[in-house]
Design a protein around this motif. Structure first.
Motif, PDB file in Angstrom:
ATOM      1  N   VAL A   1     -90.088 -88.798   7.612  1.00  0.00           N
ATOM      2  CA  VAL A   1     -90.692 -88.473   6.317  1.00  0.00           C
ATOM      3  C   VAL A   1     -91.997 -87.706   6.527  1.00  0.00           C
ATOM      4  O   VAL A   1     -92.830 -88.089   7.346  1.00  0.00           O
ATOM      5  CB  VAL A   1     -90.971 -89.769   5.516  1.00  0.00           C
ATOM      6  CG1 VAL A   1     -91.732 -89.456   4.235  1.00  0.00           C
ATOM      7  CG2 VAL A   1     -89.661 -90.485   5.203  1.00  0.00           C
ATOM      8  N   ALA A   2     -92.138 -86.609   5.773  1.00  0.00           N
ATOM      9  CA  ALA A   2     -93.342 -85.782   5.872  1.00  0.00           C
ATOM     10  C   ALA A   2     -94.006 -85.625   4.509  1.00  0.00           C
ATOM     11  O   ALA A   2     -93.326 -85.602   3.477  1.00  0.00           O
ATOM     12  CB  ALA A   2     -92.987 -84.402   6.411  1.00  0.00           C
ATOM     13  N   LEU A   3     -95.312 -85.497   4.529  1.00  0.00           N
ATOM     14  CA  LEU A   3     -96.084 -85.139   3.342  1.00  0.00           C
ATOM     15  C   LEU A   3     -96.664 -83.748   3.607  1.00  0.00           C
ATOM     16  O   LEU A   3     -97.401 -83.557   4.591  1.00  0.00           O
ATOM     17  CB  LEU A   3     -97.197 -86.167   3.119  1.00  0.00           C
ATOM     18  CG  LEU A   3     -98.288 -85.899   2.091  1.00  0.00           C
ATOM     19  CD1 LEU A   3     -97.720 -85.491   0.742  1.00  0.00           C
ATOM     20  CD2 LEU A   3     -99.147 -87.142   1.920  1.00  0.00           C
TER      21      LEU A   3
ATOM     22  N   LEU B   1     -94.076 -92.830   6.699  1.00  0.00           N
ATOM     23  CA  LEU B   1     -94.701 -91.499   6.754  1.00  0.00           C
ATOM     24  C   LEU B   1     -94.878 -91.150   8.229  1.00  0.00           C
ATOM     25  O   LEU B   1     -95.560 -91.874   8.963  1.00  0.00           O
ATOM     26  CB  LEU B   1     -96.058 -91.505   6.044  1.00  0.00           C
ATOM     27  CG  LEU B   1     -96.874 -90.208   6.150  1.00  0.00           C
ATOM     28  CD1 LEU B   1     -96.144 -89.033   5.492  1.00  0.00           C
ATOM     29  CD2 LEU B   1     -98.247 -90.379   5.497  1.00  0.00           C
ATOM     30  N   ASP B   2     -94.217 -90.082   8.658  1.00  0.00           N
ATOM     31  CA  ASP B   2     -94.265 -89.703  10.077  1.00  0.00           C
ATOM     32  C   ASP B   2     -95.118 -88.474  10.346  1.00  0.00           C
ATOM     33  O   ASP B   2     -95.572 -88.263  11.459  1.00  0.00           O
ATOM     34  CB  ASP B   2     -92.837 -89.435  10.577  1.00  0.00           C
ATOM     35  CG  ASP B   2     -91.950 -90.641  10.353  1.00  0.00           C
ATOM     36  OD1 ASP B   2     -92.078 -91.606  11.127  1.00  0.00           O
ATOM     37  OD2 ASP B   2     -91.168 -90.642   9.373  1.00  0.00           O
ATOM     38  N   LEU B   3     -95.286 -87.647   9.307  1.00  0.00           N
ATOM     39  CA  LEU B   3     -95.953 -86.353   9.511  1.00  0.00           C
ATOM     40  C   LEU B   3     -96.756 -85.977   8.272  1.00  0.00           C
ATOM     41  O   LEU B   3     -96.235 -86.030   7.158  1.00  0.00           O
ATOM     42  CB  LEU B   3     -94.887 -85.275   9.767  1.00  0.00           C
ATOM     43  CG  LEU B   3     -95.358 -83.819   9.747  1.00  0.00           C
ATOM     44  CD1 LEU B   3     -96.259 -83.522  10.939  1.00  0.00           C
ATOM     45  CD2 LEU B   3     -94.147 -82.872   9.748  1.00  0.00           C
ATOM     46  N   LEU B   4     -98.001 -85.597   8.503  1.00  0.00           N
ATOM     47  CA  LEU B   4     -98.838 -85.041   7.429  1.00  0.00           C
ATOM     48  C   LEU B   4     -99.124 -83.588   7.768  1.00  0.00           C
ATOM     49  O   LEU B   4     -99.669 -83.298   8.839  1.00  0.00           O
ATOM     50  CB  LEU B   4    -100.150 -85.823   7.321  1.00  0.00           C
ATOM     51  CG  LEU B   4    -101.226 -85.199   6.427  1.00  0.00           C
ATOM     52  CD1 LEU B   4    -100.777 -85.143   4.963  1.00  0.00           C
ATOM     53  CD2 LEU B   4    -102.547 -85.978   6.555  1.00  0.00           C
ATOM     54  N   VAL B   5     -98.748 -82.672   6.860  1.00  0.00           N
ATOM     55  CA  VAL B   5     -99.072 -81.253   7.054  1.00  0.00           C
ATOM     56  C   VAL B   5    -100.111 -80.865   6.011  1.00  0.00           C
ATOM     57  O   VAL B   5     -99.818 -80.820   4.810  1.00  0.00           O
ATOM     58  CB  VAL B   5     -97.822 -80.351   6.910  1.00  0.00           C
ATOM     59  CG1 VAL B   5     -98.211 -78.892   7.176  1.00  0.00           C
ATOM     60  CG2 VAL B   5     -96.715 -80.781   7.862  1.00  0.00           C
ATOM     61  N   ASN B   6    -101.330 -80.606   6.467  1.00  0.00           N
ATOM     62  CA  ASN B   6    -102.411 -80.197   5.560  1.00  0.00           C
ATOM     63  C   ASN B   6    -102.387 -78.687   5.434  1.00  0.00           C
ATOM     64  O   ASN B   6    -102.973 -77.965   6.248  1.00  0.00           O
ATOM     65  CB  ASN B   6    -103.748 -80.672   6.131  1.00  0.00           C
ATOM     66  CG  ASN B   6    -103.883 -82.172   6.042  1.00  0.00           C
ATOM     67  OD1 ASN B   6    -103.796 -82.741   4.951  1.00  0.00           O
ATOM     68  ND2 ASN B   6    -104.063 -82.823   7.171  1.00  0.00           N
TER      69      ASN B   6
END
Ligand SMILES: NC(=O)c1ccc[n+]([C@@H]2O[C@H](COP(=O)([O-])OP(=O)(O)OC[C@H]3O[C@@H](n4cnc5c(N)ncnc54)[C@H](OP(=O)(O)O)[C@@H]3O)[C@@H](O)[C@H]2O)c1
Length: 247
Positions: free
Chosen positions: A5-7, A80-85
């Motif tokens: 899961v990514a945000l 949540l595995d990945l946060l892309v800012n």
């Protein structure tokens, strides 16, 4: 990457949407954000609907929005595995000292403090206990000064050093990396290329400007197990232009 899961912030169009599309293609489920709810909902539909993508509309400099986006990602998808800012703004052009101080502050509120607080929320609500990865979308102007990009360039430089600092602070559980694109053909950069595409292309050793997919591919790599020993790095995506004299 099934079940991952990514945000992805700022993902109703352009680079953020391409990143979300690539992740979904690779099996991820995503939460995407942007200010305007309607195009954001359309993007989520394009990504496969609620099974694959949820939306949390909000402003990049709103701390309550950051907390909400992370909470709703975890509540909906269970992890949540990945946060892309990816959210970034550049509302003012011209020499830095000529820019309105309030506008400079706004650039930092969205580009730098928005990223920092999103990381704080993702870390506090999930990544700190479970591990994962963070990718910050910087810019080639964060590595090399560019005329007219003033506050934007300095804010993007801050993101590159934030990436390095947090890479050591959050290791070994969380990898933190960045990408630094040159001009990518999106609405955001139109002012930089409109009407002069041909002339600009010739200045890039690889003969073209960037596409959102060029950036998405690098983010997918940094998010993947292939990059398990990579942290604190900024991948430059620039068609070779930084090797030439003119940016
Ligand atoms: N394009 C380039 O040449 C280039 C080069 C280097 C780096 N970058 C970086 O790449 C990132 C994405 O740029 P892009 O070219 O894909 O831009 P874009 O096509 O304009 O997309 C920007 C996205 O961010 C959202 N957004 C804009 N302002 C926001 C705010 N204040 N709060 C929350 N969301 C906001 C937009 O939706 P709403 O308008 O609905 O909010 C949209 O989803 C930025 O960080 C930019 O600095 C771009």
């Amino acid at each position: 990457m099934a079940d991952r899961v990514a945000l992805v912030t700022g993902a109703s169009r352009g680079i953020g949407l391409a990143i979300a599309q690539r992740l979904v293609h690779d099996g991820w489920r995503v939460c995407i954000t942007a200010r305007n709810a309607e195009p954001l909902a359309a993007a989520a539909e394009q990504l496969g609907g609620p099974e694959r993508a949820i939306t949390v509309p909000g402003k990049g400099d709103d701390e309550a929005h950051h907390a909400d986006a992370v909470a709703r990602t975890v509540t909906t998808f269970g992890r949540l595995d990945l946060l892309v800012n990816n959210t970034g703004i550049n509302p003012v052009y011209g020499p830095l000292l000529g820019q309105d101080p309030a506008a400079v502050r706004k650039v930092f509120d969205v580009n730098f403090f928005g990223t920092l607080n999103m990381i704080r929320q993702a870390h506090g609500q999930w990544l700190g206990a479970h591990g994962g990865a963070i990718v910050n979308v910087s810019s080639i102007s964060g590595l090399q000064p560019a005329e007219g990009l003033g506050a934007y360039a300095v804010s993007k430089a801050a993101l590159i050093h934030l990436t390095r600092q947090l890479a050591i602070e959050l290791a070994p559980g969380i990898r933190v990396n960045a990408v630094a694109p040159a001009v990518v053909e999106t609405a955001f950069a139109r002012r930089l290329f409109a009407g002069q595409e041909e002339e600009l292309r010739k200045r890039y050793p690889l003969g073209r400007l960037g596409t959102p997919d060029d950036v998405a591919g690098a983010v997918a790599y940094l998010a993947s197990p292939e990059a398990a020993w990579v942290t604190g790095q900024t991948i430059v995506l620039d068609g070779g232009i930084s090797q030439t004299a003119h940016l």
